[in-house]
Design a protein around this motif. Sequence first.
Motif, PDB file in Angstrom:
ATOM      1  N   LYS A  82      16.115   5.042 -69.524  1.00 33.19           N
ATOM      2  CA  LYS A  82      17.145   4.142 -69.055  1.00 33.19           C
ATOM      3  C   LYS A  82      18.353   3.981 -69.618  1.00 33.19           C
ATOM      4  O   LYS A  82      18.488   4.741 -70.737  1.00 33.19           O
ATOM      5  CB  LYS A  82      16.244   2.797 -69.621  1.00 33.19           C
ATOM      6  N   GLY A  83      19.344   3.390 -68.980  1.00 33.11           N
ATOM      7  CA  GLY A  83      20.609   3.535 -69.330  1.00 33.11           C
ATOM      8  C   GLY A  83      21.728   4.244 -68.552  1.00 33.11           C
ATOM      9  O   GLY A  83      22.717   4.338 -68.875  1.00 33.11           O
ATOM     10  N   GLY A  84      20.896   4.934 -67.641  1.00 32.93           N
ATOM     11  CA  GLY A  84      21.782   5.702 -66.740  1.00 32.93           C
ATOM     12  C   GLY A  84      22.198   6.917 -66.993  1.00 32.93           C
ATOM     13  O   GLY A  84      21.588   7.467 -68.068  1.00 32.93           O
ATOM     14  N   VAL A  85      22.697   7.677 -66.009  1.00 35.43           N
ATOM     15  CA  VAL A  85      22.846   9.096 -66.288  1.00 35.43           C
ATOM     16  C   VAL A  85      24.372   9.383 -65.707  1.00 35.43           C
ATOM     17  O   VAL A  85      24.786   8.569 -64.903  1.00 35.43           O
ATOM     18  CB  VAL A  85      21.995  10.275 -65.838  1.00 35.43           C
ATOM     19  N   LYS A  86      24.809  10.495 -66.306  1.00 35.93           N
ATOM     20  CA  LYS A  86      26.326  11.176 -65.772  1.00 35.93           C
ATOM     21  C   LYS A  86      25.850  12.418 -65.060  1.00 35.93           C
ATOM     22  O   LYS A  86      25.206  13.217 -65.608  1.00 35.93           O
ATOM     23  CB  LYS A  86      27.049  11.362 -66.915  1.00 35.93           C
ATOM     24  N   VAL A  87      26.531  12.447 -63.779  1.00 36.70           N
ATOM     25  CA  VAL A  87      26.223  13.597 -63.185  1.00 36.70           C
ATOM     26  C   VAL A  87      27.444  14.629 -62.849  1.00 36.70           C
ATOM     27  O   VAL A  87      28.281  14.029 -62.563  1.00 36.70           O
ATOM     28  CB  VAL A  87      25.853  13.261 -61.324  1.00 36.70           C
ATOM     29  N   LYS A  88      27.253  15.931 -63.300  1.00 36.06           N
ATOM     30  CA  LYS A  88      28.366  16.671 -63.232  1.00 36.06           C
ATOM     31  C   LYS A  88      27.896  17.810 -62.143  1.00 36.06           C
ATOM     32  O   LYS A  88      26.928  18.129 -62.275  1.00 36.06           O
ATOM     33  CB  LYS A  88      28.588  17.279 -64.629  1.00 36.06           C
ATOM     34  N   VAL A  89      28.796  18.078 -61.379  1.00 39.22           N
ATOM     35  CA  VAL A  89      28.541  19.191 -60.450  1.00 39.22           C
ATOM     36  C   VAL A  89      29.526  20.619 -60.574  1.00 39.22           C
ATOM     37  O   VAL A  89      30.905  20.169 -60.704  1.00 39.22           O
ATOM     38  CB  VAL A  89      28.661  18.569 -58.973  1.00 39.22           C
ATOM     39  N   ASP A  90      29.026  21.666 -60.649  1.00 38.21           N
ATOM     40  CA  ASP A  90      29.729  22.820 -60.645  1.00 38.21           C
ATOM     41  C   ASP A  90      29.247  23.599 -59.642  1.00 38.21           C
ATOM     42  O   ASP A  90      28.190  24.165 -59.742  1.00 38.21           O
ATOM     43  CB  ASP A  90      29.547  23.443 -61.991  1.00 38.21           C
ATOM     44  N   THR A  91      29.910  23.887 -58.552  1.00 33.02           N
ATOM     45  CA  THR A  91      29.692  24.685 -57.466  1.00 33.02           C
ATOM     46  C   THR A  91      30.021  26.219 -57.489  1.00 33.02           C
ATOM     47  O   THR A  91      29.985  26.768 -56.621  1.00 33.02           O
ATOM     48  CB  THR A  91      30.041  24.088 -56.228  1.00 33.02           C
ATOM     49  N   GLY A  92      30.540  26.576 -58.710  1.00 26.01           N
ATOM     50  CA  GLY A  92      31.229  27.925 -58.966  1.00 26.01           C
ATOM     51  C   GLY A  92      30.088  28.755 -58.986  1.00 26.01           C
ATOM     52  O   GLY A  92      29.862  29.802 -58.817  1.00 26.01           O
TER      53      GLY A  92
END
Length: 70
Positions: free
Chosen positions: A60-70
């Motif tokens: 609970k409290g949410g998440v942070k999404v990071k994307v690295d397509t390298g």
Amino acid sequence: YNFSLAQTVAEEVTARSVIALYNQVDTTKNFEEDDHIITLFNTLPYARKEVVPLVIDTPKGGVKVKVDTG
């Protein structure tokens, strides 16, 4: 029997190859130590552009999404 054996060997070689590739990925520059990293590999001999559906249970409290397509 021969096909079954060849399929088993191919699956094992693929699994070991993916593990070796993953071990070469440097996640230290873009991710924190407590981040959860999801890595996808296309093991087919041709390029693909499909969207991969993914469901993740998060606290609970949410998440942070990071994307690295390298």
